[in-house]
Design an enzyme around this catalytic site. Structure first.
Site, short mmCIF file in Angstrom:
data_model
loop_
_atom_site.label_atom_id
_atom_site.label_comp_id
_atom_site.label_asym_id
_atom_site.label_seq_id
_atom_site.Cartn_x
_atom_site.Cartn_y
_atom_site.Cartn_z
N GLU A 124 27.24 -4.17 8.26
CA GLU A 124 27.44 -2.82 7.71
C GLU A 124 27.70 -2.85 6.20
OE1 GLU A 124 26.42 -0.47 9.18
OE2 GLU A 124 26.62 -0.91 11.31
N TYR A 182 32.25 -0.95 6.40
CA TYR A 182 31.28 -0.35 5.47
C TYR A 182 31.77 -0.45 4.02
CZ TYR A 182 28.94 1.80 9.51
OH TYR A 182 28.27 2.01 10.70
N HIS A 204 19.76 3.43 4.78
CA HIS A 204 20.77 2.58 5.41
C HIS A 204 20.19 1.85 6.62
CE1 HIS A 204 24.91 1.42 6.56
NE2 HIS A 204 24.41 1.50 7.79
N GLU A 205 19.56 2.60 7.50
CA GLU A 205 19.07 1.97 8.74
C GLU A 205 17.94 0.99 8.47
OE1 GLU A 205 21.14 2.31 10.90
OE2 GLU A 205 22.09 4.18 10.30
ZN LIG Z 1 24.86 0.54 9.59
#
Ligand SMILES: [Zn+2]
Length: 628
Positions: free
Chosen positions: A386, A446, A363-364
């Site tokens: 996101e 998200y 994710h990062e």
């Molecule tokens: Zn994020």
């Protein structure tokens, strides 16, 4: 010839004055910073020389700096919000009562003067002239001595001091995993000015927006501390700790070391330091050097070693599916309070299962593209960083962890459905700080943000979506794209009109609900009456299974798209007449007798986020079967 030149000049001036994204420009910064950290009391002093180029068509009379560390004080706006939001972030609170009788209090409220964070400006000049400025919470408001005209450069010189707060959120000292310094949002950072004006947002919760530029940063710190940082270390032979050339000896001089980094074309600079870091390196296939810094603890080693080749696989996946990572290094550093993206670096907590460690890194690292290359304003368009990050990291994890699920976004859909049915959904255009609850922000940014892309695959097809992501990278890397910039790429790639998709999905809380109302036999044909029950328009795919086992998809184009999706699947694909949104029903004619049909389903791919799937299917056996 002269006349032609003259008219060209008028055209380009006209473009420059038209203040929207048809004439893109962005400001530019060059930072030079020199800071000295005291690891005993967590205080630091620094100088900053900032050369600012005003590429806007406007004359600027004021500028603003972010002083993020001021948020970590009992009287701050961040603390006021933390103590009034119904669902505060658990990392920012603690239980002062018992398990049976909990007394949840803000950790910021409990900070002593020696534990708070602060960032103070002690002097500031513009081209040598003293400036008037005022510290207002987490923002420094500065009156300029001389206006900055369009196209002009000016240089600010600043002396500042700071105190690193106890780790409350993202940055700080002494994380729960014992990392000494997680240094994000640590320096006076010029606010961004763009076609929408100044973005001097106070630091209340989230998130960040910054000016693109080049950084040259010197950090002086106790010689036992090992750093992971944005940028490229310029003096590895004076530092060592795994940064030196392999096989060479390093002689460290004095009690303190000065680490010198340069970072080109970034909008942020972050570092972390700890005396107990292990530093591993891996050179990825594309030549990017991957750095891993984590605590020297036996229980961490196995997972952190196994993470390294997986990180290289993630990099390769993102390179292919978005676009080539442009910098020479990326660092995965244990620090912070969960996972947070920074330029060329992420800070993640490290005491995790292997799956969770890969998940957070995926994710990062994806944010290196969807934030640190396509740098959307995270406060205004939180779903773009996101949501897009969640989408692409779901895809990447699905491949590199070998799960091979046909839809790796089911959790995102689940999150969105929960939000849409909660009755508390706020549109995605809501400022990231101003959701009624943190949970509503999370589901919107998200989950609904990831579904935006997964569902776009349903709307324009897999190949068009893949090309859209690549072209988005090509046209918007190192810039600040807006939602419209993205959807225009999708329109140009596919040829479809898609403004309705952006409008309904991101600017309203309209939902999608298509239904099979009835299935009627008329001799040798069958008429399926479809109903649009939700306000949001969509093209409709009706999947029919015949009694002999064969399948056919009837594609009903949405008229306002002025376009038809190309057939992609193995099954027979039949394009029917358009459905114009204003008509609540549609008659789908299937040229066989009803008894030859065993099952009819609206969108068997389930990529269309239909909030009520109970009315999407018809079964011969049960007539009104809803077991889809
Ligand atoms: Zn994020």
């Amino acid at each position: 010839m002269k006349r032609i030149l003259f008219s060209l000049l008028i055209i380009s001036t006209g473009l420059l004055n038209a203040q929207n994204n048809t004439s893109y420009w962005q400001q530019h910064v060059d930072y030079k910073m020199d800071v000295d950290m005291n690891v005993e009391n967590f205080r630091y002093t620094g100088t900053q020389e900032l050369t600012y180029t005003n590429n806007s068509p406007d004359t600027l009379n004021r500028v603003f700096y972010h002083l993020y560390f001021n948020a970590f004080q009992p009287e701050s706006e961040m603390n006021a919000r933390l103590t009034s939001v119904p669902d505060p972030d658990a990392r920012m609170t603690m239980n002062k009562g018992t398990k049976e009788n909990p007394e949840i209090v803000s950790r910021i409220s409990e900070l002593s003067p020696a534990q708070i964070g602060y960032l103070r400006v002690n002097s500031l000049t513009q081209d040598g002239k003293e400036l008037q400025y005022e510290e207002v919470g987490t923002v420094l408001e500065v009156e300029l001595a001389e206006p900055i005209l369009p196209g002009e450069k000016t240089t600010f010189n600043m002396q500042f001091e700071g105190q690193v707060p106890e780790q409350i959120r993202r940055s700080g000292r002494n994380s729960t995993e014992g990392i000494a310094l997680s240094m994000s949002q640590w320096y006076p950072k010029l606010a961004e000015y763009d076609f929408e004006g100044w973005h001097a947002d106070p630091y209340i919760a989230r998130e960040f927006h910054g000016v693109w530029g080049d950084f040259d940063v010197k950090i002086t710190i106790d010689k036992d501390y090992i750093l992971g940082s944005t940028g490229y270390l310029q003096n590895p032979q004076e530092i060592g700790y795994g940064y030196e050339q392999e096989g060479t000896k390093v002689k460290r001089k004095g009690d303190k070391l000065t680490w010198h980094f340069v970072a080109p074309k970034v909008h942020d600079f972050t570092w972390a330091a700890d005396p107990e870091y292990i530093h591993d390196k891996l050179v990825a296939e594309d030549g990017t050097v991957l750095h891993f810094l984590y605590k020297n603890k036996e229980e961490l080693k196995e997972n952190w070693k196994k993470l390294q080749p997986k990180t290289a696989e993630l990099l390769a996946f993102f390179n292919e599916h978005i676009g080539p990572y442009p910098w020479d290094q990326y660092s995965v550093v244990q620090g912070g309070d969960g996972g947070m993206e920074y330029a060329m670096l992420t800070l993640i907590t490290g005491e995790r299962s292997f799956g969770s460690l890969v998940g957070v890194t995926a994710h990062e690292m994806a944010h290196a593209w969807f934030q640190h290359l396509m740098a959307t304003n995270e406060s205004k368009h939180e779903w773009m960083d996101e949501g897009f990050t969640s989408y692409i990291s779901n895809e990447a994890e699905n491949v590199i962890m070998g799960s091979s699920s046909p839809n790796p976004h089911t959790n995102s859909y689940r999150g969105y459905y929960y939000l849409a049915r909660s009755g508390r959904e706020q549109p995605q255009t809501t400022h990231a700080d101003r959701y009624a609850m943190n949970g509503l922000y999370g589901a919107s940014a998200y989950s609904k943000g990831a579904v935006f892309l997964a569902q776009l695959e349903y709307v324009i097809g897999e190949e068009n979506l893949a090309k859209t992501l690549n072209r988005y990278y090509d046209e918007w890397k190192f810039k600040h794209p807006t939602p419209n910039d993205f959807i225009r790429i999708a329109e140009k790639v596919s040829g479809a009109e898609l403004d309705w998709y952006l409008t309904d999905w991101t600017q309203t809380t309209n939902t999608i609900d298509y239904a099979i109302d009835s299935v009627e036999e008329k001799g040798e044909t069958t008429t399926v009456i479809l109903q649009r029950k939700g306000l949001m328009p969509m093209p409709v795919e009706v999947d029919v299974t015949y009694a002999n086992g064969s399948e056919e998809t009837f594609y009903i184009p949405l008229q306002m798209m002025r376009w038809e999706k190309p057939a992609e699947e193995e099954v027979k694909w039949t394009v029917k007449d358009d459905w114009a949104w204003g008509f609540p029903t549609y008659q789908l004619e299937i040229p066989v007798a009803k008894e030859s049909i065993s099952r009819i389903v609206i969108d068997k791919s389930q990529l269309m986020a239909d909030i009520n799937r109970d009315n999407n299917s018809w079964d011969k056996s049960g007539e009104e079967d809803s077991s889809n």
